[in-house]
Scaffold this active site. Structure first.
Site, PDB file in Angstrom:
ATOM      1  N   HIS A 158       5.635  -4.820   8.892  1.00 21.90           N
ATOM      2  CA  HIS A 158       5.651  -6.194   9.388  1.00 21.90           C
ATOM      3  C   HIS A 158       5.815  -7.202   8.247  1.00 21.90           C
ATOM      4  CE1 HIS A 158       3.641  -5.167  13.496  1.00 21.90           C
ATOM      5  NE2 HIS A 158       4.951  -5.032  13.520  1.00 21.90           N
TER       6      HIS A 158
ATOM      7  N   SER B 206       2.019  -5.291   3.439  1.00 21.20           N
ATOM      8  CA  SER B 206       3.465  -5.143   3.640  1.00 21.20           C
ATOM      9  C   SER B 206       4.271  -6.213   2.908  1.00 21.20           C
ATOM     10  CB  SER B 206       3.795  -5.160   5.142  1.00 21.20           C
ATOM     11  OG  SER B 206       3.071  -6.170   5.813  1.00 21.20           O
TER      12      SER B 206
ATOM     13  N   SER C  56       1.900  -9.719  10.791  1.00 31.75           N
ATOM     14  CA  SER C  56       1.207  -8.680  10.018  1.00 31.75           C
ATOM     15  C   SER C  56      -0.293  -8.750  10.286  1.00 31.75           C
ATOM     16  CB  SER C  56       1.487  -8.872   8.521  1.00 31.75           C
ATOM     17  OG  SER C  56       0.559  -8.142   7.747  1.00 31.75           O
ATOM     18  N   SER C  57      -0.818  -7.711  10.922  1.00 34.45           N
ATOM     19  CA  SER C  57      -2.248  -7.682  11.266  1.00 34.45           C
ATOM     20  C   SER C  57      -3.116  -7.794  10.025  1.00 34.45           C
ATOM     21  CB  SER C  57      -2.572  -6.384  12.023  1.00 34.45           C
ATOM     22  OG  SER C  57      -3.962  -6.252  12.221  1.00 34.45           O
ATOM     23  N   ASN C  58      -2.835  -6.963   9.016  1.00 39.19           N
ATOM     24  CA  ASN C  58      -3.733  -6.958   7.846  1.00 39.19           C
ATOM     25  C   ASN C  58      -3.665  -8.274   7.075  1.00 39.19           C
ATOM     26  OD1 ASN C  58      -2.268  -6.417   5.028  1.00 39.19           O
ATOM     27  ND2 ASN C  58      -1.091  -5.369   6.620  1.00 39.19           N
TER      28      ASN C  58
ATOM     29  N   CYS D 141       0.867  -1.187   0.000  1.00 41.66           N
ATOM     30  CA  CYS D 141       0.000   0.000   0.000  1.00 41.66           C
ATOM     31  C   CYS D 141       0.902   1.236   0.000  1.00 41.66           C
ATOM     32  CB  CYS D 141      -0.890   0.001   1.242  1.00 41.66           C
ATOM     33  SG  CYS D 141       0.064   0.078   2.783  1.00 41.66           S
TER      34      CYS D 141
ATOM     35  N   CYS E 224       2.499   5.912   8.876  1.00 40.59           N
ATOM     36  CA  CYS E 224       1.562   6.060   7.760  1.00 40.59           C
ATOM     37  C   CYS E 224       0.679   7.281   8.006  1.00 40.59           C
ATOM     38  CB  CYS E 224       0.694   4.807   7.639  1.00 40.59           C
ATOM     39  SG  CYS E 224      -0.609   5.000   6.404  1.00 40.59           S
TER      40      CYS E 224
ATOM     41  N   GLU F 299       0.706  -0.305  16.485  1.00 42.09           N
ATOM     42  CA  GLU F 299      -0.173   0.805  16.089  1.00 42.09           C
ATOM     43  C   GLU F 299      -1.105   1.189  17.230  1.00 42.09           C
ATOM     44  OE1 GLU F 299      -3.914   1.947  13.242  1.00 42.09           O
ATOM     45  OE2 GLU F 299      -2.586   0.366  12.485  1.00 42.09           O
TER      46      GLU F 299
END
Length: 312
Positions: free
Chosen positions: A44, A269, A225-227, A15, A99, A129
């Site tokens: 991450h 990421s 990585s959360s997303n 992103c 970000c 975050e």
């Protein structure tokens, strides 16, 4: 195995916030030379972090690990006010790779608190975050991880309440928590625009679009990585087996036995080079052809810090 197909989700992978964060580290290295210290993994992803480490980045968890007079970069996840103050006191040169969409949430938190509102942060405990966002204020902020947590919230004044969210949550999970908050606190104030970022939303939507056509889904991304984890969950919640893999080596051939349609996506990421390697491995294992699915085009970019804009 004829007619096997690899379905490529769109959009996927990097992103704008991740691209900016990586470029800040690379340009700082070019401009000032190694070592450049980075507080926490800048994004991450193991591949990205290892690559930057090889170029001279030194990843630390706390600022006391950074020698006085050096350069430090804050990760894309953002930092608390206490960390900023410590860097200032130590006289460290700081580049902020937070970000801009996380910074937007930080500003919301400060503004809401100034208005005398208590805050509810929807997010995952321990995620950097969340720690950074909650650390924008000294008090008056509560963490909620699930809709069930809402019942246990103790607030001073239900009419002076606001919520913000981590930017990388499951869109559906966050909506359920907001519904629970509004049911219990009808006057709770939310952000003008949803805090979950465009890239999180788009990548989850792309998986939702892909899953009806897939027998199994691979998400390229790191375990922390959360997303990326949310993408795996989105597929699983729709009844499709899903696996989070760092790279092609993480694929167990047993996972695709009897699976004709193999879905592939990547967290925000995860670099496209890893996706390409995963596709090549899946093609070798299954003999499948590759089909790019339609998706929302992304044209978002974020400017670099002025001091690094000229660095090449």
């Amino acid at each position: 195995m004829d007619n096997n197909e690899i379905l490529l989700a769109n959009p996927r992978g990097f992103c704008a916030g991740v691209e900016r964060a990586i470029e800040i580290v690379e340009r700082a290295l070019q401009r000032f030379g190694a070592p450049i210290y980075v507080r926490h993994e800048v994004v991450h992803n193991k591949f990205v972090v290892d690559d930057l480490r090889a170029k001279g980045a030194v990843f630390v968890e706390e600022l006391d690990e950074v020698p006085t007079g050096n350069t430090v970069i804050f990760s894309a996840h953002g930092v608390s006010q206490a960390v900023r103050e410590e860097a200032d006191k130590r006289g460290l040169r700081v580049f902020d790779a937070t970000c801009p969409l996380v910074t937007k949430v930080h500003i919301e938190v400060g503004r809401m608190r100034e208005q005398g509102r208590e805050l509810v942060m929807i997010g995952h405990k321990g995620h950097p975050e969340v720690e950074g966002t909650m650390g924008q204020v000294k008090d008056g902020i509560h963490l909620v991880e699930t809709a069930a947590d809402v019942a246990n919230l103790q607030v001073a004044d239900p009419d002076k309440l606001a919520y913000v969210t981590q930017t990388t949550l499951s869109v559906d999970d966050a909506a359920a928590i907001v519904t629970a908050l509004r049911e219990r606190f009808p006057n709770i104030m939310g952000p003008k625009k949803d805090d979950i970022c465009y890239a999180t939303q788009n990548r989850q939507d792309a998986v939702k679009f892909m899953t009806p056509h897939a027998d199994v889904v691979f998400v390229v991304g790191s375990k922390n990585s959360s997303n990326s984890n949310r993408l795996r969950e989105v597929a699983e919640l729709r009844g499709v087996p899903a696996y989070l893999v760092d790279n092609a080596a993480g694929i167990d051939p047993a996972w695709i036995v009897g699976k004709r349609r193999i879905g592939v996506t990547a967290g925000a990421s995860a670099p496209e080079v890893l996706v390409a390697e995963v596709i090549e491995r899946l093609k070798a294992l299954s003999g499948a052809s590759v089909r790019n699915l339609d998706g929302v085009p992304e044209k978002v970019t974020f400017p670099l810090p002025k001091e690094l804009q000229e660095a090449r």
